[in-house]
Design a protein around this motif. Sequence first.
Motif, PDB file in Angstrom:
ATOM      1  N   SER A 227      25.069  42.824  -7.735  1.00 19.58           N
ATOM      2  CA  SER A 227      25.943  41.651  -7.719  1.00 19.58           C
ATOM      3  C   SER A 227      25.213  40.370  -7.326  1.00 19.58           C
ATOM      4  CB  SER A 227      27.107  41.882  -6.744  1.00 19.58           C
ATOM      5  OG  SER A 227      26.632  42.103  -5.424  1.00 19.58           O
ATOM      6  N   LEU A 228      23.872  40.431  -7.245  1.00 24.79           N
ATOM      7  CA  LEU A 228      23.103  39.234  -6.903  1.00 24.79           C
ATOM      8  C   LEU A 228      23.053  38.302  -8.109  1.00 24.79           C
ATOM      9  CD1 LEU A 228      21.348  37.786  -4.793  1.00 24.79           C
ATOM     10  CD2 LEU A 228      19.359  38.903  -5.845  1.00 24.79           C
ATOM     11  N   ARG A 229      23.464  37.073  -7.907  1.00 24.86           N
ATOM     12  CA  ARG A 229      23.476  36.097  -8.993  1.00 24.86           C
ATOM     13  C   ARG A 229      22.359  35.087  -8.796  1.00 24.86           C
ATOM     14  NH1 ARG A 229      29.486  33.831  -9.447  1.00 24.86           N
ATOM     15  NH2 ARG A 229      28.663  33.080 -11.439  1.00 24.86           N
ATOM     16  N   SER A 230      21.860  34.568  -9.897  1.00 25.14           N
ATOM     17  CA  SER A 230      20.806  33.562  -9.824  1.00 25.14           C
ATOM     18  C   SER A 230      21.042  32.527 -10.917  1.00 25.14           C
ATOM     19  CB  SER A 230      19.423  34.207  -9.990  1.00 25.14           C
ATOM     20  OG  SER A 230      19.347  34.902 -11.228  1.00 25.14           O
ATOM     21  N   LEU A 231      20.459  31.349 -10.736  1.00 25.67           N
ATOM     22  CA  LEU A 231      20.634  30.266 -11.697  1.00 25.67           C
ATOM     23  C   LEU A 231      19.822  30.525 -12.950  1.00 25.67           C
ATOM     24  CD1 LEU A 231      20.453  27.212  -9.263  1.00 25.67           C
ATOM     25  CD2 LEU A 231      22.496  28.267 -10.246  1.00 25.67           C
ATOM     26  N   MET A 232      20.434  30.276 -14.106  1.00 20.10           N
ATOM     27  CA  MET A 232      19.765  30.451 -15.390  1.00 20.10           C
ATOM     28  C   MET A 232      19.851  29.139 -16.165  1.00 20.10           C
ATOM     29  SD  MET A 232      18.550  33.521 -15.831  1.00 20.10           S
ATOM     30  CE  MET A 232      18.698  35.206 -15.172  1.00 20.10           C
ATOM     31  N   PRO A 233      18.881  28.254 -16.007  1.00 18.72           N
ATOM     32  CA  PRO A 233      18.943  26.967 -16.710  1.00 18.72           C
ATOM     33  C   PRO A 233      18.878  27.157 -18.213  1.00 18.72           C
ATOM     34  CG  PRO A 233      16.781  27.303 -15.745  1.00 18.72           C
ATOM     35  CD  PRO A 233      17.660  28.398 -15.206  1.00 18.72           C
ATOM     36  N   LEU A 234      19.647  26.359 -18.926  1.00 15.48           N
ATOM     37  CA  LEU A 234      19.637  26.430 -20.381  1.00 15.48           C
ATOM     38  C   LEU A 234      18.365  25.799 -20.913  1.00 15.48           C
ATOM     39  CD1 LEU A 234      23.316  25.392 -21.187  1.00 15.48           C
ATOM     40  CD2 LEU A 234      22.357  27.690 -21.096  1.00 15.48           C
ATOM     41  N   PRO A 235      17.893  26.227 -22.082  1.00 21.99           N
ATOM     42  CA  PRO A 235      16.700  25.615 -22.671  1.00 21.99           C
ATOM     43  C   PRO A 235      16.911  24.128 -22.896  1.00 21.99           C
ATOM     44  CG  PRO A 235      17.266  27.652 -23.804  1.00 21.99           C
ATOM     45  CD  PRO A 235      18.405  27.342 -22.886  1.00 21.99           C
TER      46      PRO A 235
ATOM     47  N   ASN B 280      19.468  33.117 -21.867  1.00 21.39           N
ATOM     48  CA  ASN B 280      19.755  31.719 -22.156  1.00 21.39           C
ATOM     49  C   ASN B 280      20.213  31.565 -23.612  1.00 21.39           C
ATOM     50  OD1 ASN B 280      18.930  30.675 -19.580  1.00 21.39           O
ATOM     51  ND2 ASN B 280      16.825  31.118 -20.192  1.00 21.39           N
ATOM     52  N   PRO B 281      21.414  32.028 -23.950  1.00 24.89           N
ATOM     53  CA  PRO B 281      21.823  32.044 -25.343  1.00 24.89           C
ATOM     54  C   PRO B 281      22.412  30.735 -25.848  1.00 24.89           C
ATOM     55  CG  PRO B 281      23.511  33.048 -23.997  1.00 24.89           C
ATOM     56  CD  PRO B 281      22.383  32.676 -23.077  1.00 24.89           C
ATOM     57  N   LEU B 282      22.789  29.811 -24.945  1.00 31.99           N
ATOM     58  CA  LEU B 282      23.501  28.619 -25.386  1.00 31.99           C
ATOM     59  C   LEU B 282      22.586  27.407 -25.444  1.00 31.99           C
ATOM     60  CD1 LEU B 282      26.797  29.101 -23.361  1.00 31.99           C
ATOM     61  CD2 LEU B 282      26.384  29.616 -25.770  1.00 31.99           C
ATOM     62  N   THR B 283      22.278  26.954 -26.627  1.00 35.07           N
ATOM     63  CA  THR B 283      21.468  25.769 -26.812  1.00 35.07           C
ATOM     64  C   THR B 283      22.260  24.788 -27.658  1.00 35.07           C
ATOM     65  OG1 THR B 283      20.461  26.571 -28.859  1.00 35.07           O
ATOM     66  CG2 THR B 283      19.380  27.176 -26.789  1.00 35.07           C
TER      67      THR B 283
END
Length: 230
Positions: A55-63, A75-78
Motif C-alpha cells: 500500500s506504499l504510494r509514490s509520486l509518478m510525474p507524467l512525461p 506514466n500512461p497519460l501524455t
Amino acid sequence: LVASNLDNKDIALDVVPTMSNSTYATAFNRSETPIFASIETRLKEHLDRRTHEGSLRSLMPLPASADADTSSKKNPLTLQSALVDFASNDYLGLARCSDQHSKVESAYREFLSRYEGSKTNPPVLGATGSRLLSGDSSLARTLEAYLASPSVHDREAALIFNSGYDANLSILSSLPYRNENGSDAIIMDELVHNSLVMGVRMSRLDPKNVFLFRHNDVEDMKRVLKNVCQ
C-alpha cells in the motif's frame, strides 16, 4: 469523525475523544514500536509496513513531452495519449488538449508583447501569497471581471479560488449564519465531498442544524426538507 445518524437527521462532526497512549498505539500504530520512539523510527516502521502490505504510494510525474513513451504502465497519460483519463480532476481534458496549449501560448505571447519597449514591467506570474497580504493581482481582477460579465455569468461580481476544495471551505465556513436567536441549516447528501464536510465544521454551526439525506435519494431529501421547514 463520528458516523452520522440518518434516522435522527443529524451529523456528528466532533472528533473521536482523546485516547490513552496504550490505546493509541494499539489502534493506530498496529505495531510494537513504543509511542515515544524517535520520529525516524516510527516513520520507518510505518513505511516498511506499507511496503509489506503493498500500500506504499509514490509520486509518478507524467512525461514532459508529447513524444514520450505512451506504452509505459507507470506514466500512461501524455498530451497525445489515446487513453481516457478517469482518475484526475481534468474533467474537460484541457491539460492534454493541444489546441488549448497553442491558445494559451499564443495569448501569453500577445500579452507580453504589450510591454515591449515600455517602462512598465509585466505583472508577476502568480499571487506570491495571499491577495490580502502580498498585493492583489491585476490578472486575477481582469479574470474575475470577465467571469462576471454579461457574456459569461452575468453577475455583479466574481471571486476566483485556488481550487474547488478551497471554494467549498471558504463558502461554507463564511456564509452560514449563527447567533443567539437562531441559526441557518445545512442540508446535504450523506456522501458529499470531504471539502464540504470540512467547510461545515469550520462554520461552527451546531451539529443539530446540519441535516443529511441518503445518497442520491430525492425522496429522502424531500423528507429532510419537510422536517427542517416545519
